[in-house]
Design a protein around this motif. Structure first.
Motif, mmCIF file in Angstrom:
data_model
loop_
_atom_site.group_PDB
_atom_site.id
_atom_site.type_symbol
_atom_site.label_atom_id
_atom_site.label_comp_id
_atom_site.label_asym_id
_atom_site.label_seq_id
_atom_site.Cartn_x
_atom_site.Cartn_y
_atom_site.Cartn_z
ATOM 1 N N PHE A 40 45.436 13.864 50.962
ATOM 2 C CA PHE A 40 44.546 14.376 49.912
ATOM 3 C C PHE A 40 43.295 14.150 50.395
ATOM 4 N N HIS A 41 42.307 13.588 49.589
ATOM 5 C CA HIS A 41 41.847 12.899 49.657
ATOM 6 C C HIS A 41 40.585 13.370 51.639
ATOM 7 N N ALA A 42 41.160 13.422 52.497
ATOM 8 C CA ALA A 42 40.604 13.790 53.699
ATOM 9 C C ALA A 42 40.661 14.797 54.110
ATOM 10 N N GLN A 43 41.653 15.900 52.844
ATOM 11 C CA GLN A 43 41.640 16.950 53.293
ATOM 12 C C GLN A 43 40.132 17.928 51.959
ATOM 13 N N GLN A 44 40.221 17.212 50.936
ATOM 14 C CA GLN A 44 38.911 17.196 50.567
ATOM 15 C C GLN A 44 37.477 17.157 50.522
ATOM 16 N N ALA A 45 37.445 16.014 51.282
ATOM 17 C CA ALA A 45 36.100 15.620 52.098
ATOM 18 C C ALA A 45 36.004 16.483 53.280
ATOM 19 N N VAL A 46 37.053 17.376 54.204
ATOM 20 C CA VAL A 46 36.308 18.472 55.510
ATOM 21 C C VAL A 46 36.780 19.409 53.919
ATOM 22 N N GLU A 47 37.077 19.974 53.227
ATOM 23 C CA GLU A 47 36.592 20.950 52.370
ATOM 24 C C GLU A 47 35.136 20.905 52.005
ATOM 25 N N LYS A 48 35.043 19.984 51.545
ATOM 26 C CA LYS A 48 33.950 19.572 50.881
ATOM 27 C C LYS A 48 32.323 19.602 52.007
ATOM 28 N N ALA A 49 32.678 18.964 52.465
ATOM 29 C CA ALA A 49 31.585 19.086 54.111
ATOM 30 C C ALA A 49 31.720 20.440 54.557
ATOM 31 N N LEU A 50 32.878 21.553 54.560
ATOM 32 C CA LEU A 50 32.528 22.511 55.163
ATOM 33 C C LEU A 50 31.786 23.383 54.631
ATOM 34 N N ARG A 63 35.992 29.895 46.573
ATOM 35 C CA ARG A 63 36.298 29.233 45.944
ATOM 36 C C ARG A 63 37.700 29.575 45.996
ATOM 37 N N SER A 64 38.431 27.881 47.359
ATOM 38 C CA SER A 64 39.355 28.277 48.168
ATOM 39 C C SER A 64 40.055 27.096 48.784
ATOM 40 N N HIS A 65 40.506 26.349 48.764
ATOM 41 C CA HIS A 65 40.629 25.194 49.147
ATOM 42 C C HIS A 65 41.489 24.933 50.991
ATOM 43 N N ASP A 66 41.353 26.137 51.358
ATOM 44 C CA ASP A 66 41.983 26.997 52.696
ATOM 45 C C ASP A 66 41.308 26.444 53.666
ATOM 46 N N ILE A 71 36.530 27.220 57.972
ATOM 47 C CA ILE A 71 35.935 27.940 59.692
ATOM 48 C C ILE A 71 35.948 28.774 59.977
ATOM 49 N N ARG A 72 36.542 30.452 59.313
ATOM 50 C CA ARG A 72 36.235 31.118 59.885
ATOM 51 C C ARG A 72 35.399 31.935 59.286
ATOM 52 N N LEU A 73 35.639 31.143 58.233
ATOM 53 C CA LEU A 73 33.480 32.210 57.190
ATOM 54 C C LEU A 73 32.405 31.790 58.137
ATOM 55 N N LEU A 74 32.395 30.537 58.602
ATOM 56 C CA LEU A 74 31.357 29.572 59.363
ATOM 57 C C LEU A 74 31.451 30.307 60.427
ATOM 58 N N GLU A 75 32.852 30.738 61.195
ATOM 59 C CA GLU A 75 33.197 31.255 62.696
ATOM 60 C C GLU A 75 31.910 32.560 62.456
ATOM 61 N N SER A 76 32.715 33.553 61.609
ATOM 62 C CA SER A 76 31.990 34.781 61.668
ATOM 63 C C SER A 76 30.728 34.665 61.733
ATOM 64 N N ALA A 88 40.662 20.438 61.832
ATOM 65 C CA ALA A 88 40.976 20.035 60.683
ATOM 66 C C ALA A 88 41.428 20.524 59.669
ATOM 67 N N ASP A 89 41.982 22.240 60.284
ATOM 68 C CA ASP A 89 42.915 22.803 59.694
ATOM 69 C C ASP A 89 44.670 22.366 59.820
ATOM 70 N N TRP A 90 44.395 21.671 60.242
ATOM 71 C CA TRP A 90 46.277 21.186 59.763
ATOM 72 C C TRP A 90 46.570 20.111 58.923
ATOM 73 N N LEU A 91 45.119 19.967 58.045
ATOM 74 C CA LEU A 91 45.530 19.401 57.253
ATOM 75 C C LEU A 91 45.236 20.812 55.651
ATOM 76 N N SER A 92 45.034 21.882 56.027
ATOM 77 C CA SER A 92 45.574 22.487 54.400
ATOM 78 C C SER A 92 47.126 22.945 54.400
ATOM 79 N N PRO A 93 47.702 22.908 53.781
ATOM 80 C CA PRO A 93 48.802 22.854 53.431
ATOM 81 C C PRO A 93 49.333 24.224 53.932
#
Length: 93
Positions: A40-50, A63-66, A71-76, A88-93
């Motif tokens: 959970f904390h690893a996912q939160q760290a990556v989410e907030k960095a992104l 307003r998403s935790h996905d 990643i798609r938003l930044l790639e687009s 990092a996407d494996w951290l998303s449920p």
């Protein structure tokens, strides 16, 4: 170029990401701690960095935790992301 508000938001997200990463590292060293709590904390760290990167690129912060969505938003937006970020996407449920 990001506005002062976007820079401030990015700095706030990065500070929160650093706190979550520190928590994940601390909890990971505790053999009695559940993997889900560390994850959970690893996912939160990556989410907030992104989200910090999203803010710096003057994009609307969803307003998403996905992580996949972020990643798609930044790639687009043709943001130059490191190749490893896709792992990092494996951290998303």
């Amino acid at each position: 170029m990001p506005t002062p508000e976007e820079t401030e938001a990015a700095d706030l997200f990065l500070a929160k990401a650093a706190s979550d990463l520190a928590a994940a590292r601390l909890l990971a060293g505790d053999g009695d701690q559940a993997d889900a709590v560390v994850g959970f904390h690893a996912q939160q760290a990556v989410e907030k960095a992104l989200k910090a990167v999203v803010a710096v690129h003057s994009l609307e912060i969803p307003r998403s935790h996905d992580l996949r969505l972020l990643i798609r938003l930044l790639e687009s937006a043709e943001t130059d992301l490191p190749a490893e970020i896709g792992q990092a996407d494996w951290l998303s449920p």
